[in-house]
Design an enzyme around this catalytic site. Structure first.
Site, PDB file in Angstrom:
ATOM      1  CE  LYS A  11      -2.474   3.245   2.867  1.00  0.00           C
ATOM      2  NZ  LYS A  11      -3.434   3.566   4.342  1.00  0.00           N
ATOM      3  N   GLY A  30     -10.868   7.704   7.766  1.00  0.00           N
ATOM      4  CA  GLY A  30     -12.174   8.519   7.635  1.00  0.00           C
ATOM      5  C   GLY A  30     -13.081   8.166   8.326  1.00  0.00           C
TER       6      GLY A  30
END
Length: 264
Positions: A105, A193
């Site tokens: 990632k 988030g």
């Protein structure tokens, strides 16, 4: 439940039954880490190579012993990297420590306060890593044009933020996330988030292929219970997306037919 082989998540050359990806940081100890990740049902776990011991420090607890690689797919990430050189070097270190593992990632941050991505540096780092044989899942902003460019250069998954990392604010721009999903041919996973289960469900209802989270679980009052809630939310959101929701209407629509009724 759709968390099974009938509805797999395909990333690069691998398939997974769970669409929930989880981080390994911020827990109070290794026991809580293990319990929460087990409760989440996740098969992919992400680790911050610069902050987590995966063998580079022989005198510290090794996360590989807590979450065995034969059970979980590791997703090394470049958290804390603010330039191309550091991000690329971190991925190469992870590949060396994990015996050639090339699924990573990528995140290249641009600001310490917001942790927003440096998109220009992200594009450059992604290009270099792909050229070197890495399969890159990339953290980016919620710009559909940038998402399209990252896919075009060969990223195996694009991971737009829903809100700033660790903020728990939920999905702030549903329209952009939906636009990214509608135009993509690679998996789109919301990254950053999410605050609670409803946020995860909304991401899946928008058509996202999965959700990656850490703080939403680790910072909950009861992380293991929240991990379980997130697992169910991902499954419910995916089912709702596949089912196809009813059209939203301004006015009421009777649940029972009104034609052909008999009145006294």
């Amino acid at each position: 439940m759709l968390q099974n082989s009938a509805d797999p998540l395909a990333i690069a050359d691998r398939t997974f039954t769970s669409r929930l990806l989880v981080g390994t940081g911020k827990y109070k100890d290794m026991d809580e880490t293990r319990a929460a990740i087990e409760a989440s049902g996740a098969e992919i776990v992400t680790i911050a190579v610069r902050r987590t011991n995966i063998g580079q420090n022989s005198d510290e607890p090794n996360i590989l012993e807590v979450l065995p690689p034969d059970r979980y797919t590791y997703l090394p990430n470049t958290a804390g990297c603010y330039d191309v050189k550091t991000a690329v070097r971190t991925c190469k270190l992870a590949r060396e420590l994990l015996d050639g593992h090339n699924l990573v990632k990528l995140e290249v941050l641009g600001d310490e306060k917001t942790l927003f991505p440096d998109v220009i540096a992200t594009l450059k780092a992604a290009e270099e890593l792909i050229r070197d044989g890495f399969k890159v899942m990339v953290y980016t902003n919620d710009d559909p044009i940038i998402a399209r460019e990252l896919e075009a250069m060969g990223c195996v998954a694009v991971m737009p933020l829903a809100a700033p990392i660790g903020s728990g604010l939920g999905i702030r721009n549903k329209l952009n996330i939906r636009t990214i999903v509608e135009n993509a041919k690679v998996p789109i996973l919301v990254d950053a988030g999410v605050g609670t289960a409803s946020d995860a469900a909304i991401a899946m209802e928008l058509g996202c292929d999965g959700v990656l989270m850490n703080t939403a679980i680790a910072a909950a009052r009861r992380p293991v219970l929240m991990a379980s809630a997130m697992r169910k939310a991902i499954e419910a959101g995916r089912e709702a997306y596949l089912a196809g929701r009813m059209p939203a209407r301004r006015f009421a629509s009777a649940s029972s037919p009104v034609d052909g009724l008999f009145f006294e």
